[in-house]
Write a protein that holds these residues in place. Structure first.
Motif, PDB file in Angstrom:
ATOM      1  N   GLU A  13       0.853  -1.189   0.000  1.00  0.00           N
ATOM      2  CA  GLU A  13       0.000   0.000   0.000  1.00  0.00           C
ATOM      3  C   GLU A  13       0.888   1.237   0.000  1.00  0.00           C
ATOM      4  OE1 GLU A  13      -2.262  -0.573   3.525  1.00  0.00           O
ATOM      5  OE2 GLU A  13      -3.260  -2.353   2.747  1.00  0.00           O
ATOM      6  N   GLY A  14       0.920   1.936  -1.085  1.00  0.00           N
ATOM      7  CA  GLY A  14       1.741   3.133  -1.184  1.00  0.00           C
ATOM      8  C   GLY A  14       3.182   2.796  -1.514  1.00  0.00           C
ATOM      9  N   PRO A  15       4.048   3.786  -1.467  1.00  0.00           N
ATOM     10  CA  PRO A  15       5.453   3.559  -1.831  1.00  0.00           C
ATOM     11  C   PRO A  15       6.217   2.843  -0.718  1.00  0.00           C
ATOM     12  CG  PRO A  15       5.157   5.804  -1.111  1.00  0.00           C
ATOM     13  CD  PRO A  15       3.785   5.186  -1.139  1.00  0.00           C
ATOM     14  N   LEU A  16       7.331   2.246  -1.094  1.00  0.00           N
ATOM     15  CA  LEU A  16       8.244   1.667  -0.117  1.00  0.00           C
ATOM     16  C   LEU A  16       9.010   2.810   0.539  1.00  0.00           C
ATOM     17  CD1 LEU A  16       9.601  -1.128   0.822  1.00  0.00           C
ATOM     18  CD2 LEU A  16      11.478  -0.345  -0.621  1.00  0.00           C
ATOM     19  N   ILE A  17       9.112   2.785   1.849  1.00  0.00           N
ATOM     20  CA  ILE A  17       9.846   3.825   2.584  1.00  0.00           C
ATOM     21  C   ILE A  17      11.078   3.174   3.199  1.00  0.00           C
ATOM     22  CG2 ILE A  17       9.770   5.515   4.448  1.00  0.00           C
ATOM     23  CD1 ILE A  17       6.710   5.541   4.107  1.00  0.00           C
ATOM     24  N   VAL A  18      12.211   3.850   3.057  1.00  0.00           N
ATOM     25  CA  VAL A  18      13.478   3.389   3.629  1.00  0.00           C
ATOM     26  C   VAL A  18      14.034   4.523   4.472  1.00  0.00           C
ATOM     27  CG1 VAL A  18      15.759   2.451   3.133  1.00  0.00           C
ATOM     28  CG2 VAL A  18      13.891   2.068   1.517  1.00  0.00           C
ATOM     29  N   ARG A  19      14.429   4.216   5.710  1.00  0.00           N
ATOM     30  CA  ARG A  19      15.024   5.246   6.563  1.00  0.00           C
ATOM     31  C   ARG A  19      16.250   4.686   7.252  1.00  0.00           C
ATOM     32  NH1 ARG A  19      12.463   8.668  11.655  1.00  0.00           N
ATOM     33  NH2 ARG A  19      14.221  10.102  11.808  1.00  0.00           N
ATOM     34  N   HIS A  20      17.358   5.349   7.041  1.00  0.00           N
ATOM     35  CA  HIS A  20      18.606   5.000   7.715  1.00  0.00           C
ATOM     36  C   HIS A  20      18.703   5.877   8.966  1.00  0.00           C
ATOM     37  CE1 HIS A  20      23.266   4.857   7.675  1.00  0.00           C
ATOM     38  NE2 HIS A  20      22.757   3.973   8.491  1.00  0.00           N
ATOM     39  N   VAL A  21      18.758   5.242  10.132  1.00  0.00           N
ATOM     40  CA  VAL A  21      18.761   5.945  11.415  1.00  0.00           C
ATOM     41  C   VAL A  21      20.097   5.716  12.104  1.00  0.00           C
ATOM     42  CG1 VAL A  21      17.632   6.134  13.660  1.00  0.00           C
ATOM     43  CG2 VAL A  21      16.274   5.620  11.640  1.00  0.00           C
ATOM     44  N   VAL A  22      20.714   6.803  12.519  1.00  0.00           N
ATOM     45  CA  VAL A  22      21.929   6.747  13.340  1.00  0.00           C
ATOM     46  C   VAL A  22      21.610   7.530  14.604  1.00  0.00           C
ATOM     47  CG1 VAL A  22      24.379   7.306  13.478  1.00  0.00           C
ATOM     48  CG2 VAL A  22      23.371   6.677  11.270  1.00  0.00           C
ATOM     49  N   TRP A  23      21.516   6.803  15.749  1.00  0.00           N
ATOM     50  CA  TRP A  23      21.096   7.444  16.994  1.00  0.00           C
ATOM     51  C   TRP A  23      21.717   6.739  18.189  1.00  0.00           C
ATOM     52  CZ3 TRP A  23      17.089   5.832  20.676  1.00  0.00           C
ATOM     53  CH2 TRP A  23      16.774   6.830  21.607  1.00  0.00           C
ATOM     54  N   GLU A  24      22.433   7.463  19.007  1.00  0.00           N
ATOM     55  CA  GLU A  24      23.051   6.979  20.242  1.00  0.00           C
ATOM     56  C   GLU A  24      23.788   5.654  20.052  1.00  0.00           C
ATOM     57  OE1 GLU A  24      20.379   6.845  23.565  1.00  0.00           O
ATOM     58  OE2 GLU A  24      19.984   8.996  23.479  1.00  0.00           O
ATOM     59  N   GLY A  25      24.591   5.582  19.009  1.00  0.00           N
ATOM     60  CA  GLY A  25      25.393   4.382  18.777  1.00  0.00           C
ATOM     61  C   GLY A  25      24.678   3.277  18.024  1.00  0.00           C
ATOM     62  N   CYS A  26      23.433   3.473  17.702  1.00  0.00           N
ATOM     63  CA  CYS A  26      22.674   2.466  16.940  1.00  0.00           C
ATOM     64  C   CYS A  26      22.563   2.932  15.495  1.00  0.00           C
ATOM     65  CB  CYS A  26      21.280   2.279  17.557  1.00  0.00           C
ATOM     66  SG  CYS A  26      20.351   0.980  16.722  1.00  0.00           S
ATOM     67  N   ASP A  27      22.929   2.066  14.570  1.00  0.00           N
ATOM     68  CA  ASP A  27      22.913   2.375  13.149  1.00  0.00           C
ATOM     69  C   ASP A  27      22.056   1.308  12.458  1.00  0.00           C
ATOM     70  OD1 ASP A  27      23.415   2.854  10.475  1.00  0.00           O
ATOM     71  OD2 ASP A  27      25.574   3.154  10.760  1.00  0.00           O
ATOM     72  N   VAL A  28      20.814   1.650  12.097  1.00  0.00           N
ATOM     73  CA  VAL A  28      19.906   0.687  11.474  1.00  0.00           C
ATOM     74  C   VAL A  28      19.274   1.292  10.230  1.00  0.00           C
ATOM     75  CG1 VAL A  28      19.357  -0.539  13.609  1.00  0.00           C
ATOM     76  CG2 VAL A  28      17.939   1.359  12.882  1.00  0.00           C
ATOM     77  N   THR A  29      18.896   0.434   9.310  1.00  0.00           N
ATOM     78  CA  THR A  29      18.138   0.830   8.139  1.00  0.00           C
ATOM     79  C   THR A  29      16.781   0.152   8.214  1.00  0.00           C
ATOM     80  OG1 THR A  29      20.158   1.034   6.825  1.00  0.00           O
ATOM     81  CG2 THR A  29      18.077   0.854   5.613  1.00  0.00           C
ATOM     82  N   LEU A  30      15.733   0.968   8.342  1.00  0.00           N
ATOM     83  CA  LEU A  30      14.373   0.467   8.441  1.00  0.00           C
ATOM     84  C   LEU A  30      13.716   0.496   7.071  1.00  0.00           C
ATOM     85  CD1 LEU A  30      13.312   2.482  11.625  1.00  0.00           C
ATOM     86  CD2 LEU A  30      14.139   0.121  11.528  1.00  0.00           C
ATOM     87  N   VAL A  31      12.978  -0.567   6.750  1.00  0.00           N
ATOM     88  CA  VAL A  31      12.306  -0.682   5.460  1.00  0.00           C
ATOM     89  C   VAL A  31      10.858  -1.095   5.695  1.00  0.00           C
ATOM     90  CG1 VAL A  31      12.304  -1.824   3.225  1.00  0.00           C
ATOM     91  CG2 VAL A  31      14.461  -1.392   4.378  1.00  0.00           C
ATOM     92  N   GLY A  32       9.941  -0.420   5.012  1.00  0.00           N
ATOM     93  CA  GLY A  32       8.526  -0.800   5.161  1.00  0.00           C
ATOM     94  C   GLY A  32       7.673  -0.185   4.077  1.00  0.00           C
TER      95      GLY A  32
END
Length: 155
Positions: A136-155
C-alpha cells in the motif's frame, strides 16, 4: 474442377479450433510486466550505504511485498521477482508499531529510551519470519543513526 474440395470443412474446423486456442493463450498473457525488485533493492542499498541519517521512497508496482534482512520480494499479477541487498542487513519495520513510527519520521527518542533499545527492537524484527504483505503506497526506507545504533528500516 472449380468446386469446393470434399475435405474443406475439415480445414475450416481445424482453423477454427486453432483460432480459439490462440485467443485463449493471448487472453491468459499478463498485461503488465512483473515488478522491478532490483530497482527497489537499489533504492534500499543507496539509503543503507550512507554514513548519515537518510530517508528515501520508491513507488511500487506490486500488489504484495516481502522484506527480509537480506533481500526483497515483489509480486503482482504478472509474476514474482526477488532481489538481494548489497548493504545489509536491513530491518523490516512492518508489524512493530515503534519501528514503523520511526520509519515514518518519528524521532527515535520519542519511541525508544536509548539507542540500545532501538538496536534490540531492530534485531528482534530481523529475526522474525517475513511474510507477504499488501503493498500500500510507496516503499519507505530510513537510515537511522542514533546513540550508537545504526539501522536501516524498510517498510
Amino acid at each position: 474442377m472449380f468446386g469446393v474440395p470434399v475435405d474443406a470443412w475439415y480445414t475450416w474446423l481445424g482453423l477454427s479450433i486453432a483460432s480459439v486456442a490462440l485467443v485463449g493463450v493471448a487472453a491468459a498473457l499478463p498485461t503488465a510486466p512483473p515488478p522491478a525488485a532490483a530497482d527497489v533493492a537499489g533504492t534500499v542499498d543507496r539509503t543503507a550505504a550512507t554514513a548519515h541519517p537518510a530517508t528515501a521512497e520508491h513507488p511500487l508496482d506490486a500488489r504484495a511485498i516481502r522484506v527480509e534482512p537480506g533481500g526483497i520480494g515483489l509480486r503482482n499479477d504478472a509474476g514474482t521477482t526477488h532481489a538481494t541487498f548489497a548493504f545489509g542487513p536491513v530491518t523490516p519495520a512492518a508489524g512493530i508499531d515503534s519501528l514503523t513510527a520511526v520509519l515514518r519520521g518519528a524521532p527515535p527518542g520519542s519511541r525508544f529510551d536509548s539507542g540500545d533499545a532501538l538496536c534490540t527492537a531492530a534485531g528482534t524484527a530481523r529475526e522474525r519470519n517475513s511474510r507477504w504483505r499488501s503493498a500500500e503506497g510507496p516503499l519507505i526506507v530510513r537510515h537511522v543513526v542514533w546513540e550508537g545504533c545504526d539501522v536501516t528500516l524498510v517498510g
